[in-house]
Write an enzyme that holds these catalytic residues in place. Structure first.
Site, PDB file in Angstrom:
ATOM      1  N   SER A 158     -16.485  27.220   7.966  1.00 27.85           N
ATOM      2  CA  SER A 158     -17.660  26.470   8.389  1.00 27.85           C
ATOM      3  C   SER A 158     -18.270  27.069   9.648  1.00 27.85           C
ATOM      4  CB  SER A 158     -17.320  25.005   8.604  1.00 27.85           C
ATOM      5  OG  SER A 158     -18.495  24.241   8.525  1.00 27.85           O
TER       6      SER A 158
ATOM      7  N   HIS B 140     -12.176  21.318  18.893  1.00 29.41           N
ATOM      8  CA  HIS B 140     -11.730  20.740  20.163  1.00 29.41           C
ATOM      9  C   HIS B 140     -12.913  20.561  21.125  1.00 29.41           C
ATOM     10  CE1 HIS B 140      -7.335  21.451  19.357  1.00 29.41           C
ATOM     11  NE2 HIS B 140      -7.900  22.255  18.464  1.00 29.41           N
TER      12      HIS B 140
ATOM     13  N   ASP C   3     -11.661  28.488  17.021  1.00 30.18           N
ATOM     14  CA  ASP C   3     -11.469  29.910  16.762  1.00 30.18           C
ATOM     15  C   ASP C   3     -12.640  30.324  15.879  1.00 30.18           C
ATOM     16  OD1 ASP C   3      -9.027  29.622  17.995  1.00 30.18           O
ATOM     17  OD2 ASP C   3      -7.846  30.391  16.321  1.00 30.18           O
TER      18      ASP C   3
END
Length: 259
Positions: free
Chosen positions: A226, A142, A86
């Protein structure tokens, strides 16, 4: 002058002792009283959290939270490349002059980012996208595609801000911060996920050491905020019409493999 002042302030607050103390605080029960205010301040979506908000024992648990099954839909089409996180698109495009890209007025060279001239040449004239994760985002990383892992390696030690101010006034933080790189092979070509640590807490944890990963499978997580830089070898893929400031969800299509 702004750039000099910003860098001086960051250097004063980014000592390893202060980073250690912040990390200890975030992982201790002392930070529990901040869980609810943090969730409210950053408007976290409590409906998709795996657990009720009050069950998180500290800020670190909240930062690295899992989501309920089904909260993210992964594009399973064979040719689709999906967002690994995201986040918000900071920059997307083709590498300039073979092995570099420009963001916020600063030139990033792959040789510095990857600390390898050989690796940099593999991505010459390829594609890249920079994805920024704010403190409000889901922080698990992911796999963007089903692939075979070629190599994993870590670089750097300290981390500086990777937000708007950090990218504008910092010293090339995407190439100098602590980072862990996962390089995979897709259709006999290279794809690299450069996971860049954020200031102070500076934690990137790998949770998957398998050699073959499936699209959407968890690879690791960040603590706090990050950035991920996705690098693709020339001829591997074509990104969708992404734009700076665009919000993405993990699993959403960001491009297609060139078959």
């Amino acid at each position: 002058m702004k750039k000099i002042f910003f860098r001086m302030c960051v250097e004063l607050t980014n000592h390893r002792i202060s980073s250690y103390l912040l990390k200890k605080f975030a992982t201790s029960s002392l930070s529990k009283p901040l869980v609810v205010p943090f969730a409210r301040t950053f408007d976290l979506n409590q409906e998709e959290m795996e657990r009720p908000l009050l069950s998180y024992k500290n800020l670190h648990e909240l930062f690295t939270r899992n989501l309920k099954v089904g909260s993210r839909e992964v594009d399973r089409r064979d040719h689709a490349i999906v967002s690994p996180v995201d986040g918000v698109v900071a920059q997307v495009g083709q590498l300039n002059e073979g092995e570099s890209f420009l963001i916020k007025g600063q030139v990033y060279k792959l040789e510095e980012m990857l600390e390898s001239q050989k690796k940099a040449k593999e991505y010459a004239n390829g594609q890249y996208v920079v994805l920024y994760l704010s403190p409000s985002h889901y922080h698990r990383i992911h796999a963007p595609v089903t692939a075979t892992v070629r190599e994993r390696w870590s670089l750097g030690k300290k981390s500086y801000p990777v937000n708007e101010y950090g990218l504008t006034y910092g010293k090339r933080p995407l190439s100098r911060n602590f980072r862990i790189i996962t390089e995979v092979e897709v259709n006999a070509k290279s794809l690299a996920l450069v996971k860049v640590g954020a200031m102070n807490i500076n934690t990137i944890e790998l949770t998957n050491q398998k050699q073959n990963v499936e699209k959407g499978e968890e690879l690791g997580y960040f603590s706090f905020g990050s950035t991920v830089v996705l690098l693709a070898e020339e001829g591997l893929l074509q990104f969708n019409e992404l734009y700076a400031g665009q919000s993405l969800l993990m699993g959403e299509s960001i491009g297609e493999l060139i078959l």
